[in-house]
Design an enzyme around this catalytic site. Structure first.
Site, PDB file in Angstrom:
ATOM      1  N   GLY A  45       0.850  -1.195   0.000  1.00  0.00           N
ATOM      2  CA  GLY A  45       0.000   0.000   0.000  1.00  0.00           C
ATOM      3  C   GLY A  45       0.876   1.232   0.000  1.00  0.00           C
ATOM      4  O   GLY A  45       2.071   1.160   0.317  1.00  0.00           O
ATOM      5  N   GLN A  50       2.770  10.193   1.681  1.00  0.00           N
ATOM      6  CA  GLN A  50       4.081   9.543   1.804  1.00  0.00           C
ATOM      7  C   GLN A  50       5.029   9.956   0.670  1.00  0.00           C
ATOM      8  O   GLN A  50       6.245   9.778   0.788  1.00  0.00           O
ATOM      9  CB  GLN A  50       3.935   8.025   1.803  1.00  0.00           C
ATOM     10  CG  GLN A  50       3.237   7.486   3.054  1.00  0.00           C
ATOM     11  CD  GLN A  50       3.180   5.996   3.062  1.00  0.00           C
ATOM     12  OE1 GLN A  50       2.231   5.412   2.515  1.00  0.00           O
ATOM     13  NE2 GLN A  50       4.158   5.344   3.657  1.00  0.00           N
ATOM     14  N   CYS A  92       5.864   0.243   7.948  1.00  0.00           N
ATOM     15  CA  CYS A  92       5.473   1.419   7.159  1.00  0.00           C
ATOM     16  C   CYS A  92       6.650   1.832   6.277  1.00  0.00           C
ATOM     17  O   CYS A  92       7.791   1.876   6.759  1.00  0.00           O
ATOM     18  CB  CYS A  92       5.094   2.576   8.091  1.00  0.00           C
ATOM     19  SG  CYS A  92       4.557   4.062   7.222  1.00  0.00           S
ATOM     20  N   LEU A  93       6.379   2.113   5.018  1.00  0.00           N
ATOM     21  CA  LEU A  93       7.467   2.483   4.117  1.00  0.00           C
ATOM     22  C   LEU A  93       8.111   3.810   4.528  1.00  0.00           C
ATOM     23  O   LEU A  93       9.224   4.121   4.129  1.00  0.00           O
ATOM     24  CB  LEU A  93       6.947   2.553   2.676  1.00  0.00           C
ATOM     25  CG  LEU A  93       6.496   1.208   2.101  1.00  0.00           C
ATOM     26  CD1 LEU A  93       5.902   1.382   0.720  1.00  0.00           C
ATOM     27  CD2 LEU A  93       7.623   0.191   2.091  1.00  0.00           C
ATOM     28  N   HIS A 134      -4.616   1.268   7.416  1.00  0.00           N
ATOM     29  CA  HIS A 134      -3.296   1.888   7.578  1.00  0.00           C
ATOM     30  C   HIS A 134      -3.145   3.067   6.611  1.00  0.00           C
ATOM     31  O   HIS A 134      -2.647   4.128   6.990  1.00  0.00           O
ATOM     32  CB  HIS A 134      -2.203   0.824   7.305  1.00  0.00           C
ATOM     33  CG  HIS A 134      -0.798   1.325   7.374  1.00  0.00           C
ATOM     34  ND1 HIS A 134       0.068   1.000   8.389  1.00  0.00           N
ATOM     35  CD2 HIS A 134      -0.095   2.122   6.542  1.00  0.00           C
ATOM     36  CE1 HIS A 134       1.245   1.589   8.171  1.00  0.00           C
ATOM     37  NE2 HIS A 134       1.163   2.272   7.056  1.00  0.00           N
ATOM     38  N   GLU A 135      -3.618   2.876   5.356  1.00  0.00           N
ATOM     39  CA  GLU A 135      -3.472   3.944   4.350  1.00  0.00           C
ATOM     40  C   GLU A 135      -4.400   5.118   4.632  1.00  0.00           C
ATOM     41  O   GLU A 135      -3.990   6.275   4.502  1.00  0.00           O
ATOM     42  CB  GLU A 135      -3.742   3.392   2.944  1.00  0.00           C
ATOM     43  CG  GLU A 135      -2.855   2.232   2.493  1.00  0.00           C
ATOM     44  CD  GLU A 135      -1.385   2.465   2.721  1.00  0.00           C
ATOM     45  OE1 GLU A 135      -0.658   1.477   2.910  1.00  0.00           O
ATOM     46  OE2 GLU A 135      -0.943   3.636   2.741  1.00  0.00           O
ATOM     47  N   HIS A 138      -2.999   7.348   7.096  1.00  0.00           N
ATOM     48  CA  HIS A 138      -1.995   8.270   6.534  1.00  0.00           C
ATOM     49  C   HIS A 138      -2.659   9.555   6.049  1.00  0.00           C
ATOM     50  O   HIS A 138      -2.091  10.645   6.205  1.00  0.00           O
ATOM     51  CB  HIS A 138      -1.255   7.616   5.347  1.00  0.00           C
ATOM     52  CG  HIS A 138      -0.027   6.829   5.716  1.00  0.00           C
ATOM     53  ND1 HIS A 138       1.051   7.377   6.369  1.00  0.00           N
ATOM     54  CD2 HIS A 138       0.284   5.537   5.496  1.00  0.00           C
ATOM     55  CE1 HIS A 138       1.980   6.451   6.554  1.00  0.00           C
ATOM     56  NE2 HIS A 138       1.539   5.319   6.028  1.00  0.00           N
TER      57      HIS A 138
HETATM   58  O1  K2U Z   1       1.590   2.694   3.981  1.00  0.00           O
HETATM   59  C1  K2U Z   1       2.650   2.083   3.934  1.00  0.00           C
HETATM   60  O2  K2U Z   1       3.673   2.454   4.521  1.00  0.00           O
HETATM   61  C2  K2U Z   1       2.712   0.801   3.167  1.00  0.00           C
HETATM   62  C3  K2U Z   1       2.721  -0.370   4.081  1.00  0.00           C
HETATM   63  C4  K2U Z   1       1.278  -0.801   4.177  1.00  0.00           C
HETATM   64  C5  K2U Z   1       0.970  -1.804   5.226  1.00  0.00           C
HETATM   65  C6  K2U Z   1       1.492  -1.723   6.512  1.00  0.00           C
HETATM   66  C7  K2U Z   1       1.142  -2.670   7.470  1.00  0.00           C
HETATM   67  C8  K2U Z   1       0.272  -3.696   7.156  1.00  0.00           C
HETATM   68  C9  K2U Z   1      -0.247  -3.764   5.874  1.00  0.00           C
HETATM   69  C10 K2U Z   1       0.099  -2.830   4.933  1.00  0.00           C
HETATM   70  C11 K2U Z   1       3.743  -1.294   3.434  1.00  0.00           C
HETATM   71  O3  K2U Z   1       3.124  -2.152   2.571  1.00  0.00           O
HETATM   72  S1  K2U Z   1       4.772  -2.064   4.605  1.00  0.00           S
HETATM   73  C12 K2U Z   1       5.355  -3.443   3.847  1.00  0.00           C
HETATM   74  C13 K2U Z   1       4.477  -4.634   4.031  1.00  0.00           C
HETATM   75  C14 K2U Z   1       4.554  -5.623   3.100  1.00  0.00           C
HETATM   76  C15 K2U Z   1       3.794  -6.759   3.251  1.00  0.00           C
HETATM   77  C16 K2U Z   1       2.930  -6.916   4.337  1.00  0.00           C
HETATM   78  C17 K2U Z   1       2.830  -5.902   5.261  1.00  0.00           C
HETATM   79  C18 K2U Z   1       3.620  -4.746   5.118  1.00  0.00           C
HETATM   80 ZN    ZN Z   2       2.580   3.499   6.185  1.00  0.00          ZN
END
Ligand code: K2U
Ligand code: ZN
Length: 169
Positions: A45, A50, A92-93, A134-135, A138
């Protein structure tokens, strides 16, 4: 084209984003750039703040194996959520290499405007549910660390700031 992902702490990650008034080809291009950036990270996501754009736009693709399912949401909102909750170790990225357990509603019903400007409504569960919540957080300037106690949040913020300074050298 690939966009740079902002690293916490950054004031732009704490802002409430503005609703998208009218869809434009510029916004559609931004959504495509966000999907490209998300896949490259890799992540499941990404929210517009971001990459420094304070608009209510998120992209997701939580499919692990099989046909990818790129999803673009303008002005997403949670319409209802289950009483039952789920615990997921989130990352979180914008807060690289830091993970912590977050409890959220297990299922959510989300409404949004899609790339064609059509209203959509769908129920999400599993990783999709965790990700869309989560998104949308943000878009309201909320990070997963805001659900943690102050000590853990401060420790993660200190580590993220250290990494940010190293990357900036
Ligand atoms: O918003 C973001 O930073 C993207 C995150 C979204 C996310 C965080 C926690 C749980 C689900 C989604 C990134 O995708 S973090 C990388 C990731 C990859 C696979 C599974 C969970 C998180
Ligand atoms: Zn995030």
């Amino acid at each position: 084209m690939l966009k740079t992902i902002l690293i916490h702490p950054d004031p732009r990650l704490k802002k409430k984003c503005d609703a998208v008034a009218d869809l434009s080809d510029e916004l559609r291009t931004l959504a495509a750039d966000m999907l490209e950036t998300m896949y490259e990270a890799p992540g499941v996501g990404l929210a517009a703040p971001q990459i420094g754009v304070l608009s209510r736009l998120i992209v997701m693709d939580c499919v692990k194996e099989g046909t990818p399912e790129p999803t673009v949401m303008f002005n997403p909102e949670v319409l209802s959520s289950s009483d039952e909750t789920n615990v997921y170790e989130e990352g979180c990225l914008s807060i690289p290499d830091q993970f912590a357990e977050v409890t959220r509603p297990k299922e959510v019903r989300v409404g949004w405007i899609d790339m064609d400007g059509n209203p959509q409504e769908k129920d999400f569960d599993g990783l999709w549910s965790t990700c869309v919540q989560h998104e949308i957080d943000h878009l309201n300037g909320k990070l997963f660390i805001d659900y943690l106690g102050p000590m853990k949040r401060q420790m993660i913020t200190r580590k993220s700031l250290k990494l940010k300074r190293e990357l900036a050298r």
